[in-house]
Design an enzyme around this catalytic site. Structure first.
Site, PDB file in Angstrom:
ATOM      1  CG  ASP A  11      15.205 -23.432  48.024  1.00  0.00           C
ATOM      2  OD1 ASP A  11      15.041 -23.805  49.407  1.00  0.00           O
ATOM      3  OD2 ASP A  11      16.046 -22.951  47.700  1.00  0.00           O
ATOM      4  N   GLY A  13      13.253 -20.951  51.883  1.00  0.00           N
ATOM      5  CA  GLY A  13      14.509 -20.404  52.614  1.00  0.00           C
ATOM      6  C   GLY A  13      14.216 -19.703  53.841  1.00  0.00           C
ATOM      7  CG  ASN A  14      16.243 -19.186  57.377  1.00  0.00           C
ATOM      8  OD1 ASN A  14      15.598 -19.800  58.255  1.00  0.00           O
ATOM      9  ND2 ASN A  14      17.475 -20.006  57.043  1.00  0.00           N
ATOM     10  N   GLY A  88      18.223 -30.479  57.629  1.00  0.00           N
ATOM     11  CA  GLY A  88      17.663 -29.525  56.795  1.00  0.00           C
ATOM     12  C   GLY A  88      17.095 -30.179  55.216  1.00  0.00           C
ATOM     13  CG  ASP A  90      18.333 -25.952  53.420  1.00  0.00           C
ATOM     14  OD1 ASP A  90      18.228 -27.012  54.339  1.00  0.00           O
ATOM     15  OD2 ASP A  90      18.884 -25.124  53.547  1.00  0.00           O
ATOM     16  CG  ASP A 111      22.909 -22.511  50.925  1.00  0.00           C
ATOM     17  OD1 ASP A 111      22.818 -22.130  49.633  1.00  0.00           O
ATOM     18  OD2 ASP A 111      22.617 -22.245  51.794  1.00  0.00           O
TER      19      ASP A 111
END
Length: 237
Positions: A11, A13-14, A88, A90, A111
């Site tokens: 995963d 993420g930013n 996205g 995610d 989220d």
């Protein structure tokens, strides 16, 4: 690395890269790696499925036995979304994970990340759409960044008073950011509950625990909701 690893769930993420091994159907503790080079070196020969909100380097894109999740990946749900190429990965994985956990419910997945996303996956397995808005620290950063004199409270907000109305400028910035998110979500819950009477609410993300007790809904804490979705998608291939 043990030989009976089924798949590595990644995963991206930013602000972090989280990895979870699945061995004989059992999820390991999720760990963080610092960059893509570390990811590739740690799991050089293991099959992977990757959800990423960032551009991936060529060596990851060309890696064998690796699925890069996108709207083109075969999914166990249907996307009712006009621009699926912009959705996205995610959010897709979290929606699949929610439907896997609660297949008989209309699931609202919230989220609390850099941005806050709220997505609805209905009980028939259709992703119905969602909401994207600034996350907690982004709201605090933005008010300072786009003004001349407002301070940035993103590193100290937990030390400030938590009332609805602030008595100092910093407290007012806190109230607008923190309580604004709570009222925003409760408004969405109130509106959607009119049409989705079995609405089930799942929260995840780094800031989720700050909001869990403040929301007017029965909450399920989905700490591995993206990972569960990735594993379901991997099995679906």
């Amino acid at each position: 690395m043990t030989n009976n690893t089924e798949v590595i769930l990644v995963d991206v993420g930013n602000s972090s890269i989280k990895i979870t091994q699945v061995i004989d159907g059992q999820f390991s503790t999720t760990e963080k790696v610092s960059d893509f080079k570390e990811l590739a070196s740690l799991h050089e020969s293991s099959p992977m499925i990757i959800s990423s909100v960032r551009k991936l380097p060529a060596d990851i894109l060309g890696r064998p036995e690796t699925i890069i999740l996108s709207h083109k990946t075969p999914l166990p749900i249907r996307l009712d979304y006009e621009t699926p190429e912009t959705l996205g990965a995610d959010r897709i994985a979290a929606a699949v994970g929610a439907h896997e956990l609660f297949p008989d419910k209309d699931n609202l997945v919230i989220d609390f990340g850099t941005c806050m996303t709220i997505d609805l996956i209905d009980k028939t397995g259709v992703f119905r759409g969602g909401i994207i808005s600034p996350g907690l620290r982004m709201r605090m950063n933005a008010m300072s960044h786009f003004t001349d004199q407002l301070p940035d409270i993103s590193e100290e907000w937990q030390t400030l008073a938590s009332g609805d109305l602030g008595k100092t400028t910093k407290e007012c910035l806190y109230s607008g950011s923190f309580w604004g998110i709570i009222h925003e979500i409760n408004g969405v819950l109130r509106t959607l509950s009119k049409d989705f009477t079995s609405l089930n609410t799942i929260i995840s993300g780094g800031d989720a625990h700050f909001f869990e007790s403040k929301l007017k809904a029965h909450i399920f804490a989905g700490s591995k909701i993206v990972q569960k979705g990735l594993y379901r998608i991997w099995k679906y291939q």
